[in-house]
Design an enzyme around this catalytic site. Structure first.
Site, PDB file in Angstrom:
ATOM      1  N   HIS A  51     -18.341   1.633   7.430  1.00  0.00           N
ATOM      2  CA  HIS A  51     -16.885   1.674   7.608  1.00  0.00           C
ATOM      3  C   HIS A  51     -16.556   3.015   8.257  1.00  0.00           C
ATOM      4  O   HIS A  51     -16.539   4.054   7.595  1.00  0.00           O
ATOM      5  CB  HIS A  51     -16.182   1.534   6.250  1.00  0.00           C
ATOM      6  CG  HIS A  51     -14.689   1.634   6.325  1.00  0.00           C
ATOM      7  ND1 HIS A  51     -13.846   0.574   6.089  1.00  0.00           N
ATOM      8  CD2 HIS A  51     -13.878   2.693   6.633  1.00  0.00           C
ATOM      9  CE1 HIS A  51     -12.583   0.969   6.241  1.00  0.00           C
ATOM     10  NE2 HIS A  51     -12.585   2.250   6.575  1.00  0.00           N
ATOM     11  N   LEU A  52     -16.329   2.990   9.563  1.00  0.00           N
ATOM     12  CA  LEU A  52     -16.114   4.217  10.324  1.00  0.00           C
ATOM     13  C   LEU A  52     -14.684   4.257  10.847  1.00  0.00           C
ATOM     14  O   LEU A  52     -14.377   3.716  11.912  1.00  0.00           O
ATOM     15  CB  LEU A  52     -17.115   4.289  11.495  1.00  0.00           C
ATOM     16  CG  LEU A  52     -18.595   4.039  11.147  1.00  0.00           C
ATOM     17  CD1 LEU A  52     -19.455   4.054  12.414  1.00  0.00           C
ATOM     18  CD2 LEU A  52     -19.089   5.054  10.135  1.00  0.00           C
ATOM     19  N   HIS A  55     -13.179   2.829  -0.257  1.00  0.00           N
ATOM     20  CA  HIS A  55     -13.228   1.786   0.784  1.00  0.00           C
ATOM     21  C   HIS A  55     -13.855   0.492   0.246  1.00  0.00           C
ATOM     22  O   HIS A  55     -14.322  -0.338   1.011  1.00  0.00           O
ATOM     23  CB  HIS A  55     -14.065   2.213   2.011  1.00  0.00           C
ATOM     24  CG  HIS A  55     -13.487   3.334   2.814  1.00  0.00           C
ATOM     25  ND1 HIS A  55     -14.277   4.268   3.432  1.00  0.00           N
ATOM     26  CD2 HIS A  55     -12.216   3.655   3.124  1.00  0.00           C
ATOM     27  CE1 HIS A  55     -13.521   5.133   4.074  1.00  0.00           C
ATOM     28  NE2 HIS A  55     -12.260   4.787   3.899  1.00  0.00           N
ATOM     29  N   GLU A  92     -15.389  -0.553  14.985  1.00  0.00           N
ATOM     30  CA  GLU A  92     -15.006  -1.753  15.716  1.00  0.00           C
ATOM     31  C   GLU A  92     -14.880  -1.517  17.213  1.00  0.00           C
ATOM     32  O   GLU A  92     -14.979  -2.452  18.002  1.00  0.00           O
ATOM     33  CB  GLU A  92     -13.653  -2.285  15.183  1.00  0.00           C
ATOM     34  CG  GLU A  92     -13.739  -2.844  13.782  1.00  0.00           C
ATOM     35  CD  GLU A  92     -12.376  -3.061  13.134  1.00  0.00           C
ATOM     36  OE1 GLU A  92     -11.392  -3.279  13.866  1.00  0.00           O
ATOM     37  OE2 GLU A  92     -12.296  -2.992  11.889  1.00  0.00           O
ATOM     38  N   ASP A 101     -10.195  12.156  17.148  1.00  0.00           N
ATOM     39  CA  ASP A 101     -10.145  10.804  17.688  1.00  0.00           C
ATOM     40  C   ASP A 101     -11.366  10.560  18.580  1.00  0.00           C
ATOM     41  O   ASP A 101     -11.590  11.280  19.563  1.00  0.00           O
ATOM     42  CB  ASP A 101      -8.845  10.610  18.486  1.00  0.00           C
ATOM     43  CG  ASP A 101      -8.604   9.142  18.800  1.00  0.00           C
ATOM     44  OD1 ASP A 101      -9.568   8.454  19.229  1.00  0.00           O
ATOM     45  OD2 ASP A 101      -7.464   8.685  18.616  1.00  0.00           O
ATOM     46  N   MET A 102     -12.152   9.546  18.223  1.00  0.00           N
ATOM     47  CA  MET A 102     -13.401   9.284  18.941  1.00  0.00           C
ATOM     48  C   MET A 102     -13.148   8.955  20.422  1.00  0.00           C
ATOM     49  O   MET A 102     -13.990   9.232  21.270  1.00  0.00           O
ATOM     50  CB  MET A 102     -14.154   8.155  18.234  1.00  0.00           C
ATOM     51  CG  MET A 102     -15.599   8.046  18.585  1.00  0.00           C
ATOM     52  SD  MET A 102     -16.534   9.598  18.456  1.00  0.00           S
ATOM     53  CE  MET A 102     -17.033   9.605  16.740  1.00  0.00           C
ATOM     54  N   ARG A 120      -2.495  -2.066  -3.477  1.00  0.00           N
ATOM     55  CA  ARG A 120      -3.700  -1.278  -3.227  1.00  0.00           C
ATOM     56  C   ARG A 120      -3.669  -0.082  -4.174  1.00  0.00           C
ATOM     57  O   ARG A 120      -2.665   0.634  -4.255  1.00  0.00           O
ATOM     58  CB  ARG A 120      -3.739  -0.772  -1.792  1.00  0.00           C
ATOM     59  CG  ARG A 120      -4.913   0.155  -1.582  1.00  0.00           C
ATOM     60  CD  ARG A 120      -5.074   0.549  -0.138  1.00  0.00           C
ATOM     61  NE  ARG A 120      -6.319   1.297   0.010  1.00  0.00           N
ATOM     62  CZ  ARG A 120      -6.387   2.564   0.370  1.00  0.00           C
ATOM     63  NH1 ARG A 120      -5.299   3.238   0.678  1.00  0.00           N
ATOM     64  NH2 ARG A 120      -7.548   3.147   0.470  1.00  0.00           N
ATOM     65  N   GLU A 161      -8.378  -5.246   4.874  1.00  0.00           N
ATOM     66  CA  GLU A 161      -8.230  -4.906   3.454  1.00  0.00           C
ATOM     67  C   GLU A 161      -7.050  -5.631   2.824  1.00  0.00           C
ATOM     68  O   GLU A 161      -7.104  -6.018   1.660  1.00  0.00           O
ATOM     69  CB  GLU A 161      -8.068  -3.383   3.302  1.00  0.00           C
ATOM     70  CG  GLU A 161      -9.354  -2.643   3.668  1.00  0.00           C
ATOM     71  CD  GLU A 161      -9.189  -1.135   3.777  1.00  0.00           C
ATOM     72  OE1 GLU A 161      -8.922  -0.655   4.889  1.00  0.00           O
ATOM     73  OE2 GLU A 161      -9.323  -0.444   2.761  1.00  0.00           O
ATOM     74  N   ARG A 173     -12.751  15.379   7.594  1.00  0.00           N
ATOM     75  CA  ARG A 173     -13.489  15.751   6.370  1.00  0.00           C
ATOM     76  C   ARG A 173     -14.956  16.003   6.688  1.00  0.00           C
ATOM     77  O   ARG A 173     -15.548  15.309   7.508  1.00  0.00           O
ATOM     78  CB  ARG A 173     -13.401  14.630   5.339  1.00  0.00           C
ATOM     79  CG  ARG A 173     -12.071  14.534   4.654  1.00  0.00           C
ATOM     80  CD  ARG A 173     -12.014  13.316   3.743  1.00  0.00           C
ATOM     81  NE  ARG A 173     -10.958  12.425   4.167  1.00  0.00           N
ATOM     82  CZ  ARG A 173     -10.888  11.130   3.844  1.00  0.00           C
ATOM     83  NH1 ARG A 173     -11.827  10.570   3.105  1.00  0.00           N
ATOM     84  NH2 ARG A 173      -9.898  10.393   4.285  1.00  0.00           N
ATOM     85  N   ASN A 231       0.875  -1.179   0.000  1.00  0.00           N
ATOM     86  CA  ASN A 231       0.000   0.000   0.000  1.00  0.00           C
ATOM     87  C   ASN A 231       0.907   1.221   0.000  1.00  0.00           C
ATOM     88  O   ASN A 231       1.421   1.638   1.037  1.00  0.00           O
ATOM     89  CB  ASN A 231      -0.902  -0.030   1.242  1.00  0.00           C
ATOM     90  CG  ASN A 231      -1.841   1.163   1.284  1.00  0.00           C
ATOM     91  OD1 ASN A 231      -1.726   2.094   0.489  1.00  0.00           O
ATOM     92  ND2 ASN A 231      -2.772   1.123   2.216  1.00  0.00           N
ATOM     93  N   ASN A 239     -10.916   6.896  10.315  1.00  0.00           N
ATOM     94  CA  ASN A 239     -10.650   8.324  10.205  1.00  0.00           C
ATOM     95  C   ASN A 239     -11.365   8.857   8.967  1.00  0.00           C
ATOM     96  O   ASN A 239     -12.020   9.885   9.010  1.00  0.00           O
ATOM     97  CB  ASN A 239      -9.140   8.562  10.174  1.00  0.00           C
ATOM     98  CG  ASN A 239      -8.803   9.967  10.588  1.00  0.00           C
ATOM     99  OD1 ASN A 239      -9.557  10.616  11.328  1.00  0.00           O
ATOM    100  ND2 ASN A 239      -7.705  10.476  10.089  1.00  0.00           N
ATOM    101  N   GLY A 240     -11.272   8.113   7.869  1.00  0.00           N
ATOM    102  CA  GLY A 240     -12.207   8.302   6.744  1.00  0.00           C
ATOM    103  C   GLY A 240     -13.394   7.395   7.007  1.00  0.00           C
ATOM    104  O   GLY A 240     -13.226   6.359   7.641  1.00  0.00           O
TER     105      GLY A 240
HETATM  106  P1  AMP Z   1      -8.955   3.781  11.159  1.00  0.00           P
HETATM  107  O1  AMP Z   1      -8.908   4.878  10.134  1.00  0.00           O
HETATM  108  O2  AMP Z   1      -9.848   2.648  10.763  1.00  0.00           O
HETATM  109  O3  AMP Z   1      -7.591   3.334  11.591  1.00  0.00           O
HETATM  110  O4  AMP Z   1      -9.649   4.434  12.441  1.00  0.00           O
HETATM  111  C1  AMP Z   1      -8.975   5.394  13.221  1.00  0.00           C
HETATM  112  C2  AMP Z   1      -9.947   6.036  14.184  1.00  0.00           C
HETATM  113  O5  AMP Z   1     -10.610   5.031  14.967  1.00  0.00           O
HETATM  114  C3  AMP Z   1      -9.304   6.931  15.220  1.00  0.00           C
HETATM  115  O6  AMP Z   1      -9.138   8.232  14.718  1.00  0.00           O
HETATM  116  C4  AMP Z   1     -10.304   6.919  16.353  1.00  0.00           C
HETATM  117  O7  AMP Z   1     -11.270   7.930  16.159  1.00  0.00           O
HETATM  118  C5  AMP Z   1     -10.995   5.582  16.217  1.00  0.00           C
HETATM  119  N1  AMP Z   1     -10.633   4.629  17.285  1.00  0.00           N
HETATM  120  C6  AMP Z   1      -9.587   3.787  17.327  1.00  0.00           C
HETATM  121  N2  AMP Z   1      -9.592   3.068  18.469  1.00  0.00           N
HETATM  122  C7  AMP Z   1     -10.698   3.447  19.151  1.00  0.00           C
HETATM  123  C8  AMP Z   1     -11.280   3.073  20.408  1.00  0.00           C
HETATM  124  N3  AMP Z   1     -10.725   2.157  21.188  1.00  0.00           N
HETATM  125  N4  AMP Z   1     -12.428   3.700  20.784  1.00  0.00           N
HETATM  126  C9  AMP Z   1     -12.998   4.638  19.999  1.00  0.00           C
HETATM  127  N5  AMP Z   1     -12.498   5.016  18.805  1.00  0.00           N
HETATM  128  C10 AMP Z   1     -11.369   4.440  18.392  1.00  0.00           C
END
Ligand code: AMP
Length: 387
Positions: A193-194, A165, A318, A267-268, A76, A369, A226, A11, A196-197
């Site tokens: 699919h939640l 995605h 997740e 970041d959630m 990718r 992926e 975004r 990737n 960062n994007g």
């Molecule tokens: P990804 O792009 O799939 O790697 O997702 C990254 C995002 O997932 C981060 O910016 C967080 O907002 C969120 N994230 C990762 N770990 C957790 C967690 N344990 N609880 C809540 N949100 C999470």
């Protein structure tokens, strides 16, 4: 037949190269890694050096690119336009066609192409396959793929909804069917699919019929940085009244919007921590995020007519218990019944989090992926070799 059963998944992004070596007989990963900060002072100078580093790391572990076990390299690739709707064996013509698609993905496709070109120089004899992020969405009907603008203008500039995605949506929808003990053809799934994007997809019988990202990965859900959907006239307003340039608007919508724009954090985990402390700004950002998600969920419910499962995936999907809770609250009349205890359980396995009587199953399915790219790559190479 050879006993080459490994696929190297590459990737190649604008500032990083990620790799995984995947053993196809059992899905194990004999090696994986990441070269970051390409082009930054003191770090890896360019993509050629980055891929040399990957090759060296693999060789140092006895898994070099010359290994007879290596069956193929799977790349990718982000934007396949309308040209690439399936995994594609890379040739000079394919690279040229990818180059012609650069205007549609100016940030991503050049880095993908660079990675491909260097890998082809390193192993010119090895089959190399491009797996496109847009491909799974090529089955969208025109009613979902077209924007309601002048057709001639849209066609002239390739303006339509491509979706992204796709590799993740394909993998997760298939795994969700498996989790239900059914074939993908037999189930309708809404995949969320939640990460960062973020994007949603409506998948009917294994085929994508709608997805929330469009011409670019900016449309749809609220994301980390975004905006997702907005009134297109906002851009005109910001330009005419605010005096913002095209580049400034681009930066605003892609980097200073979404959760980060709303509350300063993308970041959630941080947002839920702030909410627990009574932070109103974080609360509002969360509510806007969830409101948009529910609009897509309801929309795709109507698009599909019958929904067998809703699947959450990627970093937020997740892991973020409160997001899943809020996204599905009060939807019992739609047959969606979350099991609140199961929703709390932490696991890295695909799992159901709905009650046994819920008409619509709710699943958490960690995305993979790289495995999907490896499987599509390996499948194509096997078909070609046995033809
Ligand atoms: P990804 O792009 O799939 O790697 O997702 C990254 C995002 O997932 C981060 O910016 C967080 O907002 C969120 N994230 C990762 N770990 C957790 C967690 N344990 N609880 C809540 N949100 C999470």
């Amino acid at each position: 037949m050879t006993d080459a059963t490994r696929v190297l998944v590459l990737n190649s992004g604008s500032s990083s190269v990620k790799y995984q070596l995947i053993e196809m007989t059992d899905g194990s990963r004999p090696a994986s890694g990441l070269v970051e900060r390409i082009g930054e002072p003191g770090d890896c100078p360019d993509h050629t050096a980055a891929l040399d580093l990957v090759a060296d790391e693999l060789a140092a572990r006895g898994l070099g690119l010359d290994s007879p076990q290596l069956a193929a390299i799977g790349h990718r690739a982000v934007h396949g336009g309308t040209r690439f709707t399936a995994p594609t064996l890379i040739t000079d013509q394919v690279v040229q066609a990818m180059r012609e698609l650069i205007p549609l993905a100016p940030l991503h496709n050049p880095a993908n192409i660079t990675g491909i070109e260097i890998a082809r120089k390193l192993r010119p004899d090895l089959p190399q396959v491009a797996v496109f992020d847009t491909a799974f969405h090529a089955t969208m009907p025109e009613s979902a793929a077209r924007y309601a603008i002048d057709t001639a203008t849209a066609d002239r500039y390739s303006v339509r909804r491509y979706g992204f995605h796709g590799t993740s949506h394909q993998y997760v929808s298939r795994r969700t069917a498996e989790l239900l003990g059914k074939s993908p053809e037999a189930v309708n799934v809404i995949v969320l699919h939640l990460g960062n994007g973020a994007s949603a997809a409506a998948v009917a019988g294994g085929r994508c019929v709608d997805t929330s990202m469009g011409l670019t990965p900016l449309e749809g859900l609220v994301m980390g940085t975004r905006s997702g959907d907005l009134d297109p006239a906002i851009l005109l307003h910001l330009h005419r009244v605010g005096g913002l340039s095209v580049d400034e608007i681009d930066t605003l919508l892609n980097r200073r919007s979404g959760l980060a724009g709303l509350c300063g954090d993308n970041d959630m985990r941080e947002i839920t921590r702030r909410i627990a402390e009574g932070d109103e700004q974080a609360r509002l950002a969360f509510d806007i995020y969830v409101h948009r998600l529910r609009k897509y969920l309801g929309g795709y419910y109507a698009v599909l007519g019958r929904v067998d499962a809703i699947a959450f995936t990627a970093g937020v999907g997740e892991n973020a218990v409160p997001v899943r809770e809020a996204a599905l609250a009060g939807l019992e009349d739609l047959g969606i019944d979350l099991d609140h205890a199961l929703n709390q359980v932490r696991s890295t396995e695909p799992r159901l989090i709905s009650t046994p009587t819920s008409r619509v199953a709710v699943a958490v399915v960690p995305t993979d992926e790289e495995l999907e790219i490896a499987q599509q790559t390996f499948g194509l190479v096997r078909r070609i070799q046995s033809a």
